[in-house]
Write a protein that holds these residues in place. Structure first.
Motif, short mmCIF file in Angstrom:
data_model
loop_
_atom_site.label_atom_id
_atom_site.label_comp_id
_atom_site.label_asym_id
_atom_site.label_seq_id
_atom_site.Cartn_x
_atom_site.Cartn_y
_atom_site.Cartn_z
N TYR A 40 0.83 -1.18 0.00
CA TYR A 40 0.00 0.00 0.00
C TYR A 40 0.88 1.24 0.00
N PRO B 95 -3.39 7.93 0.31
CA PRO B 95 -4.30 7.41 -0.70
C PRO B 95 -3.91 7.82 -2.10
N ALA C 157 -2.27 4.87 9.84
CA ALA C 157 -3.06 5.84 9.10
C ALA C 157 -4.04 6.53 10.04
N ILE D 211 -7.17 7.19 10.59
CA ILE D 211 -8.50 6.75 10.17
C ILE D 211 -9.43 6.81 11.38
N LEU E 219 -12.10 4.99 5.83
CA LEU E 219 -11.66 3.76 5.16
C LEU E 219 -12.91 2.97 4.77
N ASP F 131 -11.16 8.66 0.95
CA ASP F 131 -9.84 8.62 0.33
C ASP F 131 -9.25 7.22 0.40
N TRP F 132 -9.51 6.54 1.49
CA TRP F 132 -9.03 5.16 1.63
C TRP F 132 -10.13 4.22 1.15
N HIS G 69 -7.65 1.51 -4.04
CA HIS G 69 -6.77 0.45 -3.57
C HIS G 69 -7.46 -0.90 -3.73
N LEU H 202 -3.11 -1.21 8.17
CA LEU H 202 -3.15 0.24 8.07
C LEU H 202 -3.12 0.92 9.43
#
Length: 298
Positions: free
Chosen positions: A3, A7, A25, A27, A237, A253-254, A271, A288
């Motif tokens: 990854y 993003p 991340a 999140i 996410l 974004d994720w 992704h 993540l």
């Protein structure tokens, strides 16, 4: 391919062990579709889910199932961890948290009644199609076909067989059609061509089609939830696998498509995650957010 730490478009091999960003991340909200995404092909909760949800709660991360399933069904499935969770039900037409309605987008009763009449005509002509009128209190069906009812019970824990599903006193959120053939190419979807000009007619599974108001979808529900929680798309996410997940992917974004996802979903997501049968959602969350390996579900 690992990854990226921020993003952006990723063409990862979903079968490869994904890497992690240097730091966890940022999140704050995780939203996952259910069938074909969080659940395996046998509709089972993945190993490690309850431990993962407990860890997310400790970090102040809100987890939200987003599904065409009924709210009552989702609450029962997540009974062990429902406190503080947000539930995006009925493909975005109904959003609840801790028993409180956050958003809903009910159908005009006349529209629901028209769809019911259309399905009655299809059945009279020999088509194998069933309608589920999805209200806030329960899901209503007119058919006593046991094969159809078995599918209804899987997704609608609160369900009732009634004489006239169009005449029930409830707020109707959507009408779901079950086509024993192909939902994407079958007679049920073709019969809704005119309605698709004014309403959301979305294929939500191999055999399911959901009809909702034009603005009702998982994406609009997610954006409303983000406003309620004060969470940005960069802190969100999302996981999905099918066509009813497309708008939801755009709100984060994720955004992750499962390795087993419909080609349109894989093209739309930023992704790629391992497949649902490989516990892709929990494995991705663990990497993540740098959760302990026990939450990896392996």
């Amino acid at each position: 391919m690992p990854y990226s730490s921020a993003p952006g478009p990723v063409t990862a091999d979903a079968s490869a062990a994904p890497g992690t960003p240097g730091e966890p991340a940022d999140i704050r909200l995780i939203v996952s579709d259910m069938d074909g995404t969080l659940l395996d092909d046998d509709k089972r909760i993945p190993p490690g889910l309850w431990d993962t949800l407990a860890l997310l709660g400790e970090r102040g991360v809100v987890f939200s199932p987003a599904s065409g399933r009924q709210y009552h069904t989702l609450v029962r499935q997540f009974a062990e961890a429902a406190d503080g969770m947000a539930f995006i039900a009925e493909n975005g037409a109904y959003v609840m948290r801790d028993g409180v309605e956050l958003h809903s987008d009910p159908l005009d009763p006349a529209v629901a009644a028209g769809i019911v009449r259309t399905v009655r005509r299809l059945v009279a002509d020999g088509a194998r199609v069933g309608a589920v009128v999805c209200g806030k209190r329960a899901a209503y069906v007119e058919s006593d076909d046991e094969e159809f009812l078995a599918q209804v019970r899987r997704y609608y824990a609160e369900n009732r067989v009634v004489e006239d599903a169009a005449a029930v006193a409830d707020e109707m959120l959507k009408v779901a059609l079950y086509d024993f053939g192909s939902a994407e190419h079958g007679v049920a979807r073709a019969s809704l061509a005119d309605l698709a000009r004014t309403h959301q007619v979305v294929v939500s599974g191999e055999h399911w089609i959901d009809v909702m108001n034009a603005g009702a979808n998982k994406g609009s529900a997610l954006r409303g939830l983000q406003r309620d929680l004060g969470v940005t798309p960069a802190q969100t996410l999302v996981f999905g696998d099918y066509l009813n997940d497309l708008e939801m992917l755009d709100a984060a974004d994720w955004s992750f498509a499962m390795a087993n996802a419909h080609p349109a979903v894989r093209a739309r997501a930023r992704h790629l995650a391992p497949a649902n049968n490989d516990n892709g959602v929990l494995r991705t969350i663990a990497r993540l957010l740098h959760l302990p390996s026990a939450a990896d579900g392996r």
